[in-house]
Design an enzyme around this catalytic site. Structure first.
Site, PDB file in Angstrom:
ATOM      1  N   ASP A  41      74.352  40.540  39.178  1.00  0.00           N
ATOM      2  CA  ASP A  41      74.311  39.067  39.266  1.00  0.00           C
ATOM      3  C   ASP A  41      73.716  38.652  40.613  1.00  0.00           C
ATOM      4  O   ASP A  41      72.983  39.423  41.257  1.00  0.00           O
ATOM      5  CB  ASP A  41      75.737  38.518  39.042  1.00  0.00           C
ATOM      6  CG  ASP A  41      75.765  37.124  38.459  1.00  0.00           C
ATOM      7  OD1 ASP A  41      75.529  36.155  39.223  1.00  0.00           O
ATOM      8  OD2 ASP A  41      76.017  36.970  37.253  1.00  0.00           O
ATOM      9  N   ASP A  42      74.021  37.477  41.052  1.00  0.00           N
ATOM     10  CA  ASP A  42      73.485  36.880  42.286  1.00  0.00           C
ATOM     11  C   ASP A  42      73.736  37.778  43.514  1.00  0.00           C
ATOM     12  O   ASP A  42      74.624  38.633  43.474  1.00  0.00           O
ATOM     13  CB  ASP A  42      74.191  35.522  42.485  1.00  0.00           C
ATOM     14  CG  ASP A  42      73.382  34.554  43.333  1.00  0.00           C
ATOM     15  OD1 ASP A  42      72.374  34.968  43.912  1.00  0.00           O
ATOM     16  OD2 ASP A  42      73.791  33.375  43.399  1.00  0.00           O
ATOM     17  N   LYS A 118      69.457  37.114  33.738  1.00  0.00           N
ATOM     18  CA  LYS A 118      70.362  35.960  33.721  1.00  0.00           C
ATOM     19  C   LYS A 118      69.722  34.897  34.594  1.00  0.00           C
ATOM     20  O   LYS A 118      69.350  35.167  35.738  1.00  0.00           O
ATOM     21  CB  LYS A 118      71.735  36.360  34.247  1.00  0.00           C
ATOM     22  CG  LYS A 118      72.682  35.172  34.415  1.00  0.00           C
ATOM     23  CD  LYS A 118      74.089  35.631  34.747  1.00  0.00           C
ATOM     24  CE  LYS A 118      74.978  34.454  35.145  1.00  0.00           C
ATOM     25  NZ  LYS A 118      76.334  34.890  35.498  1.00  0.00           N
ATOM     26  N   ASP A 120      69.983  31.124  36.190  1.00  0.00           N
ATOM     27  CA  ASP A 120      70.976  30.108  36.546  1.00  0.00           C
ATOM     28  C   ASP A 120      70.343  28.716  36.754  1.00  0.00           C
ATOM     29  O   ASP A 120      69.133  28.537  36.581  1.00  0.00           O
ATOM     30  CB  ASP A 120      71.723  30.590  37.800  1.00  0.00           C
ATOM     31  CG  ASP A 120      73.217  30.278  37.740  1.00  0.00           C
ATOM     32  OD1 ASP A 120      73.581  29.286  37.113  1.00  0.00           O
ATOM     33  OD2 ASP A 120      73.997  31.040  38.350  1.00  0.00           O
ATOM     34  N   TRP A 155      75.402  26.263  32.078  1.00  0.00           N
ATOM     35  CA  TRP A 155      76.806  25.810  32.030  1.00  0.00           C
ATOM     36  C   TRP A 155      77.080  24.750  30.961  1.00  0.00           C
ATOM     37  O   TRP A 155      78.009  23.958  31.092  1.00  0.00           O
ATOM     38  CB  TRP A 155      77.264  25.291  33.404  1.00  0.00           C
ATOM     39  CG  TRP A 155      76.663  26.009  34.565  1.00  0.00           C
ATOM     40  CD1 TRP A 155      76.682  27.347  34.774  1.00  0.00           C
ATOM     41  CD2 TRP A 155      75.945  25.433  35.667  1.00  0.00           C
ATOM     42  NE1 TRP A 155      76.010  27.647  35.936  1.00  0.00           N
ATOM     43  CE2 TRP A 155      75.562  26.490  36.507  1.00  0.00           C
ATOM     44  CE3 TRP A 155      75.607  24.124  36.022  1.00  0.00           C
ATOM     45  CZ2 TRP A 155      74.831  26.289  37.679  1.00  0.00           C
ATOM     46  CZ3 TRP A 155      74.887  23.912  37.188  1.00  0.00           C
ATOM     47  CH2 TRP A 155      74.512  24.988  38.000  1.00  0.00           C
ATOM     48  N   GLY A 156      76.224  24.688  29.929  1.00  0.00           N
ATOM     49  CA  GLY A 156      76.477  23.732  28.851  1.00  0.00           C
ATOM     50  C   GLY A 156      76.058  22.312  29.172  1.00  0.00           C
ATOM     51  O   GLY A 156      76.357  21.384  28.428  1.00  0.00           O
ATOM     52  N   ASP A 158      73.347  19.049  30.020  1.00  0.00           N
ATOM     53  CA  ASP A 158      72.118  18.482  29.430  1.00  0.00           C
ATOM     54  C   ASP A 158      71.976  18.802  27.939  1.00  0.00           C
ATOM     55  O   ASP A 158      70.867  19.057  27.460  1.00  0.00           O
ATOM     56  CB  ASP A 158      70.870  18.973  30.175  1.00  0.00           C
ATOM     57  CG  ASP A 158      70.872  18.547  31.629  1.00  0.00           C
ATOM     58  OD1 ASP A 158      71.787  17.794  32.018  1.00  0.00           O
ATOM     59  OD2 ASP A 158      69.977  18.973  32.373  1.00  0.00           O
ATOM     60  N   ARG A 173      74.690  30.359  28.399  1.00  0.00           N
ATOM     61  CA  ARG A 173      76.001  29.953  28.876  1.00  0.00           C
ATOM     62  C   ARG A 173      76.198  28.488  28.527  1.00  0.00           C
ATOM     63  O   ARG A 173      75.305  27.667  28.740  1.00  0.00           O
ATOM     64  CB  ARG A 173      76.069  30.151  30.384  1.00  0.00           C
ATOM     65  CG  ARG A 173      76.611  31.502  30.821  1.00  0.00           C
ATOM     66  CD  ARG A 173      78.127  31.546  30.775  1.00  0.00           C
ATOM     67  NE  ARG A 173      78.668  30.551  31.675  1.00  0.00           N
ATOM     68  CZ  ARG A 173      78.684  30.673  33.001  1.00  0.00           C
ATOM     69  NH1 ARG A 173      78.233  31.770  33.577  1.00  0.00           N
ATOM     70  NH2 ARG A 173      79.170  29.713  33.740  1.00  0.00           N
ATOM     71  N   ASP A 177      82.087  28.021  35.010  1.00  0.00           N
ATOM     72  CA  ASP A 177      82.466  29.401  35.312  1.00  0.00           C
ATOM     73  C   ASP A 177      83.922  29.702  34.962  1.00  0.00           C
ATOM     74  O   ASP A 177      84.821  28.905  35.234  1.00  0.00           O
ATOM     75  CB  ASP A 177      82.263  29.686  36.801  1.00  0.00           C
ATOM     76  CG  ASP A 177      80.785  29.743  37.159  1.00  0.00           C
ATOM     77  OD1 ASP A 177      79.945  29.380  36.297  1.00  0.00           O
ATOM     78  OD2 ASP A 177      80.476  30.139  38.291  1.00  0.00           O
TER      79      ASP A 177
HETATM   80  C1  GLA Z   1      76.849  30.374  38.814  1.00  0.00           C
HETATM   81  C2  GLA Z   1      77.012  31.109  37.476  1.00  0.00           C
HETATM   82  C3  GLA Z   1      77.905  32.321  37.666  1.00  0.00           C
HETATM   83  C4  GLA Z   1      77.336  33.242  38.738  1.00  0.00           C
HETATM   84  C5  GLA Z   1      77.124  32.472  40.045  1.00  0.00           C
HETATM   85  C6  GLA Z   1      76.359  33.281  41.062  1.00  0.00           C
HETATM   86  O1  GLA Z   1      78.046  29.790  39.233  1.00  0.00           O
HETATM   87  O2  GLA Z   1      77.524  30.251  36.499  1.00  0.00           O
HETATM   88  O3  GLA Z   1      78.073  33.008  36.451  1.00  0.00           O
HETATM   89  O4  GLA Z   1      76.119  33.772  38.279  1.00  0.00           O
HETATM   90  O5  GLA Z   1      76.394  31.268  39.823  1.00  0.00           O
HETATM   91  O6  GLA Z   1      76.147  32.587  42.237  1.00  0.00           O
END
Ligand code: GLA
Length: 375
Positions: A41-42, A118, A120, A155-156, A158, A173, A177
Site C-alpha cells: 500500500d502507500d 490500488k 486512491d 471510498w464510495g 461521488d 472501494r 477506511d
Molecule cells: C486511504 C485508503 C486506505 C490506505 C491509505 C493510505 O485512506 O482508503 O486504504 O490506502 O489511504 O494512505
C-alpha cells in the site's frame, strides 16, 4: 483475494517484510486457498519523483533493491504483486501521486512487473473531476503492455457505483477506511447492503481490507475485535461478495495460540470462500423480519443453491428466523430447503417454511440451501 500491507504495517514496510509475507502466504497455504495478490500500500516511494525522468523512485531505505526485485521475488513464489498510487498530486500519506503522470507511472509499474494497482483519491487538484482521473489511469493501464488489475479506492464518494465500471476498474472501494472494531465493520457492511447492484463480474464492490486476525495490533488496530467478531466480519464479506484482502500480520497466524489457529481455519473456509467467489456474483437481498440489528440476507448462487445468513449485530443473544416467504418462496409454492450449516458442516435435512436459531451477540450463521420441490 490477497494480502495488503496497510492495516497492520502502514508506513513500516520493507523489502524484508514483503519477502517474509510472500513466504508465509505459501507456507500457510493461503495461496492454495485463493489468496494470490500481495499488495504494498502507500508509503513505498521517496517523497519526490526523479527530477530528470519524473519517474517514481522506490524508497531507498525501505526497498534498497528497488521494487522490481521484490516483485520478482513475489512472482518466484507463484504469487501476484500489487502496488499503490493515487489520482491526486500526493498520496493520502503525502508521497507523490500519479496526477498528470498516469501513463508514465503505468509504464513504470509494468516494467517492474506489477499485477495490481490500488488507486486512491486524496489530494486532487480543485479543478479535477474524479471520474476523469480514474478514466485516465484506466486507459494508461490498458495500454501499458501488462495485465494489471485496477483497484479503485474513492471510498464510495461521488456516486462511484454509477461510473467506476466504465472507467475500467476491476474492483472499487465503496466505503471509508475500516479500523479494527466491531462497530467499524458493522457500519461498513450495513452501508453496503443495498449498494451491491453494481458489483458484478469484472468489477466488484470492495468493502476494504479485512481486519480478521489483527486483534488490535498495527496501523488500524484500534481496540481490536474478539474472535467471534472476526467470524462475523469474514462471513459478511463473503456473503456480500467483497474481494478478500487480508490485513493481519501473517507472522502471527503461524502461532499455536488457538486465537490465531482459529483465524487460519476461518480465512481458509472453503465453503465461505466459494460463496464469496461465486461466479455469478449476485448481490444479496434483505429478508430481515426483526429489524436492522438482526439482518437476514439471501444470495442466489450459480448452481441454483441459496446462501442464507443471519447476523446478530446487537449485544444480546437473539432468536432469529429464516422465513422462506420473506425470501420470495411462499409455503404455497411447495418448495422446501435442504439446509447445510456452513460453519459446523451439519446437514440439517430438508426443512419446510422456516427455521430459526438462537444467535449469540455478534455471532452469525451461514447456510447453503438447496431448493427442493415438495412431492
Ligand atoms: C486511504 C485508503 C486506505 C490506505 C491509505 C493510505 O485512506 O482508503 O486504504 O490506502 O489511504 O494512505
Amino acid at each position: 483475494m490477497g494480502w495488503n500491507s496497510w492495516n497492520t504495517f502502514g508506513e513500516k514496510i520493507s523489502d524484508k517484510l514483503i519477502r517474509q509475507t510472500a513466504d508465509l502466504m505459501v507456507d500457510l497455504g493461503l495461496d492454495k486457498a485463493g489468496y494470490n495478490y500481495l499488495v504494498i500500500d502507500d508509503c513505498w516511494s521517496e517523497r519526490y519523483r526523479d527530477p530528470k525522468t519524473h519517474k517514481l523512485v522506490p524508497n531507498k531505505k525501505k526497498f534498497p533493491n528497488g521494487i522490481k526485485a521484490v516483485a520478482d521475488y513475489v512472482h518466484s513464489k507463484g504469487l501476484k504483486f500489487g502496488i499503490y498510487s493515487c489520482c491526486g498530486v500526493r498520496t493520502c500519506a503525502n508521497y507523490p501521486g500519479s496526477f498528470d503522470h498516469e501513463f508514465l507511472d503505468a509504464d513504470t509499474f509494468a516494467e517492474w512487473g506489477v499485477d495490481f494497482l490500488k488507486y486512491d483519491f486524496c489530494c486532487r487538484p480543485k479543478h479535477a473531476y474524479g471520474p476523469q482521473l480514474y478514466r485516465t489511469m484506466g486507459h494508461a493501464l490498458r495500454l501499458c503492455g501488462r495485465e494489471i488489475l485496477f483497484s479503485a479506492c474513492n471510498w464510495g464518494s461521488d456516486d462511484v457505483w454509477s461510473w467506476i465500471r466504465s472507467a475500467g476498474a476491476h474492483m472499487y472501494r465503496s466505503t471509508g477506511d475500516i479500523c479494527d472494531t466491531f462497530e467499524s465493520f458493522r457500519k461498513i457492511a450495513t452501508s453496503q447492503m443495498d449498494k451491491l447492484h453494481a458489483s458484478a463480474p469484472f468489477c466488484y464492490n470492495d468493502m476494504d481490507m479485512l481486519t480478521v486476525g489483527m486483534y488490535g495490533k498495527g496501523n488500524v488496530g484500534a481496540q481490536g475485535c474478539a474472535e467471534l467478531d472476526y467470524k462475523t466480519q469474514f462471513a459478511l464479506w463473503c456473503m456480500m461478495g467483497s474481494p478478500l484482502m487480508l490485513g493481519a500480520d501473517l507472522r502471527n497466524l503461524t502461532k499455536k495460540d488457538p486465537k490465531y489457529r482459529n483465524m487460519m481455519k476461518l480465512i481458509t473456509n472453503k465453503e465461505l470462500i466459494a460463496i464469496d467467489q461465486d461466479p455469478e456474483a449476485r448481490p444479496i437481498f434483505n429478508c430481515t423480519i426483526s429489524g436492522e440489528m438482526f439482518p437476514t440476507v439471501c444470495r442466489l448462487l450459480a448452481n441454483g443453491d441459496l446462501a442464507v445468513a443471519m447476523f446478530n449485530f446487537s449485544d444480546k443473544e437473539a432468536l432469529m428466523n429464516v422465513v422462506y416467504e420473506a425470501m420470495g418462496i411462499p409455503d404455497a409454492a411447495g418448495v422446501d430447503l435442504h439446509v447445510r450449516d456452513v460453519f459446523s458442516g451439519e446437514d440439517c435435512g430438508v426443512i419446510r417454511e422456516y427455521f430459526d436459531r438462537q444467535v449469540p451477540a455478534h455471532d452469525c450463521f451461514v447456510f447453503r440451501c438447496t431448493p427442493v420441490r415438495r412431492k
